[in-house]
Design a protein around this motif. Structure first.
Motif, PDB file in Angstrom:
ATOM      1  N   SER A  27       7.997  -3.037  -4.879  1.00  0.00           N
ATOM      2  CA  SER A  27       7.323  -2.161  -4.553  1.00  0.00           C
ATOM      3  C   SER A  27       6.768  -1.490  -6.642  1.00  0.00           C
ATOM      4  O   SER A  27       5.667  -1.133  -7.147  1.00  0.00           O
ATOM      5  N   LEU A  28       8.133  -1.023  -7.121  1.00  0.00           N
ATOM      6  CA  LEU A  28       7.658  -0.590  -8.497  1.00  0.00           C
ATOM      7  C   LEU A  28       7.612  -1.175  -9.393  1.00  0.00           C
ATOM      8  O   LEU A  28       6.534  -0.749 -10.275  1.00  0.00           O
ATOM      9  N   LEU A  29       7.920  -2.349  -9.257  1.00  0.00           N
ATOM     10  CA  LEU A  29       7.767  -3.227 -10.069  1.00  0.00           C
ATOM     11  C   LEU A  29       5.977  -3.791 -10.001  1.00  0.00           C
ATOM     12  O   LEU A  29       5.741  -4.217 -10.731  1.00  0.00           O
ATOM     13  N   ILE A  63       5.742   6.435 -13.872  1.00  0.00           N
ATOM     14  CA  ILE A  63       6.779   5.808 -12.173  1.00  0.00           C
ATOM     15  C   ILE A  63       7.669   6.189 -12.541  1.00  0.00           C
ATOM     16  O   ILE A  63       8.162   7.032 -11.315  1.00  0.00           O
ATOM     17  N   ALA A  64       8.743   6.804 -13.223  1.00  0.00           N
ATOM     18  CA  ALA A  64       9.942   7.536 -13.249  1.00  0.00           C
ATOM     19  C   ALA A  64       9.935   8.894 -12.753  1.00  0.00           C
ATOM     20  O   ALA A  64      10.614   9.739 -12.364  1.00  0.00           O
ATOM     21  N   GLY A  65       8.340   9.776 -12.624  1.00  0.00           N
ATOM     22  CA  GLY A  65       8.218  10.507 -13.273  1.00  0.00           C
ATOM     23  C   GLY A  65       7.853  11.030 -11.023  1.00  0.00           C
ATOM     24  O   GLY A  65       7.790  12.221 -11.048  1.00  0.00           O
ATOM     25  N   MET A  66       8.232   9.300 -10.284  1.00  0.00           N
ATOM     26  CA  MET A  66       7.270   9.820  -9.396  1.00  0.00           C
ATOM     27  C   MET A  66       7.727   9.729  -8.134  1.00  0.00           C
ATOM     28  O   MET A  66       9.418   9.464  -8.057  1.00  0.00           O
ATOM     29  N   GLU A  74       1.048   5.762  -3.419  1.00  0.00           N
ATOM     30  CA  GLU A  74       0.085   4.728  -4.747  1.00  0.00           C
ATOM     31  C   GLU A  74       0.198   3.471  -4.654  1.00  0.00           C
ATOM     32  O   GLU A  74      -0.567   2.636  -5.019  1.00  0.00           O
ATOM     33  N   HIS A  75       1.907   2.967  -4.569  1.00  0.00           N
ATOM     34  CA  HIS A  75       1.490   1.945  -4.156  1.00  0.00           C
ATOM     35  C   HIS A  75       0.724   0.767  -3.457  1.00  0.00           C
ATOM     36  O   HIS A  75       0.018   0.014  -3.391  1.00  0.00           O
ATOM     37  N   ARG A  82       1.490  -1.359   1.750  1.00  0.00           N
ATOM     38  CA  ARG A  82       2.866  -1.185   2.642  1.00  0.00           C
ATOM     39  C   ARG A  82       3.831  -1.351   1.820  1.00  0.00           C
ATOM     40  O   ARG A  82       4.163  -2.837   1.898  1.00  0.00           O
ATOM     41  N   VAL A  83       4.917  -0.139   1.429  1.00  0.00           N
ATOM     42  CA  VAL A  83       5.904  -0.581   0.652  1.00  0.00           C
ATOM     43  C   VAL A  83       6.814  -1.330   1.494  1.00  0.00           C
ATOM     44  O   VAL A  83       7.386  -2.588   1.165  1.00  0.00           O
ATOM     45  N   LEU A  84       7.127  -1.522   3.391  1.00  0.00           N
ATOM     46  CA  LEU A  84       8.148  -3.112   4.056  1.00  0.00           C
ATOM     47  C   LEU A  84       7.485  -3.584   3.707  1.00  0.00           C
ATOM     48  O   LEU A  84       7.688  -4.852   3.616  1.00  0.00           O
ATOM     49  N   ASP A  85       6.163  -4.153   3.551  1.00  0.00           N
ATOM     50  CA  ASP A  85       5.210  -5.156   3.046  1.00  0.00           C
ATOM     51  C   ASP A  85       5.276  -5.808   2.198  1.00  0.00           C
ATOM     52  O   ASP A  85       5.237  -7.029   2.329  1.00  0.00           O
ATOM     53  N   ALA A  86       6.325  -5.144   1.242  1.00  0.00           N
ATOM     54  CA  ALA A  86       5.845  -5.859  -0.403  1.00  0.00           C
ATOM     55  C   ALA A  86       6.736  -6.903   0.003  1.00  0.00           C
ATOM     56  O   ALA A  86       7.101  -7.460  -0.953  1.00  0.00           O
ATOM     57  N   ALA A  87       8.072  -6.824   0.298  1.00  0.00           N
ATOM     58  CA  ALA A  87       9.139  -7.654   0.445  1.00  0.00           C
ATOM     59  C   ALA A  87       8.591  -9.117   1.507  1.00  0.00           C
ATOM     60  O   ALA A  87       9.561  -9.881   1.112  1.00  0.00           O
TER      61      ALA A  87
END
Length: 88
Positions: A27-29, A63-66, A74-75, A82-87
């Motif tokens: 998600s960060l990517l 992003i590093a400050g998040m 935000e993602h 959702r983050v777990l759906d991103a994979a």
């Protein structure tokens, strides 16, 4: 508790942690790519700095400050996933 049960619990917890971490990394990517393609969506103070620093550096700094929680929200807000759906 049997040793096998304890091992199963530890393995399950480790697997869940690794899945979450890899999903968060992905998600960060996605956030990095999104802000490179849409710098106008960065906060105003970062947009102003774009005149003095390379965009990729500003996006990294933002992003590093998040916090993890903010990055996940935000993602989801920006990508609709959702983050777990991103994979997946």
């Amino acid at each position: 508790m049997s040793n096998l049960f304890v091992l199963l619990l530890l393995t399950t917890n480790l697997t869940c942690d690794l899945l979450f971490q890899s999903s968060l990394s992905l998600s960060l990517l996605h956030l990095f790519q999104f802000f490179l393609e849409h710098p106008e969506r960065l906060p105003e103070n970062y947009q102003e700095e774009a005149h003095y620093q390379p965009l990729h550096r500003l996006v990294c700094d933002y992003i590093a400050g998040m916090t993890d929680r903010f990055a996940m929200r935000e993602h989801e807000r920006l990508t609709g996933r959702r983050v777990l759906d991103a994979a997946a």
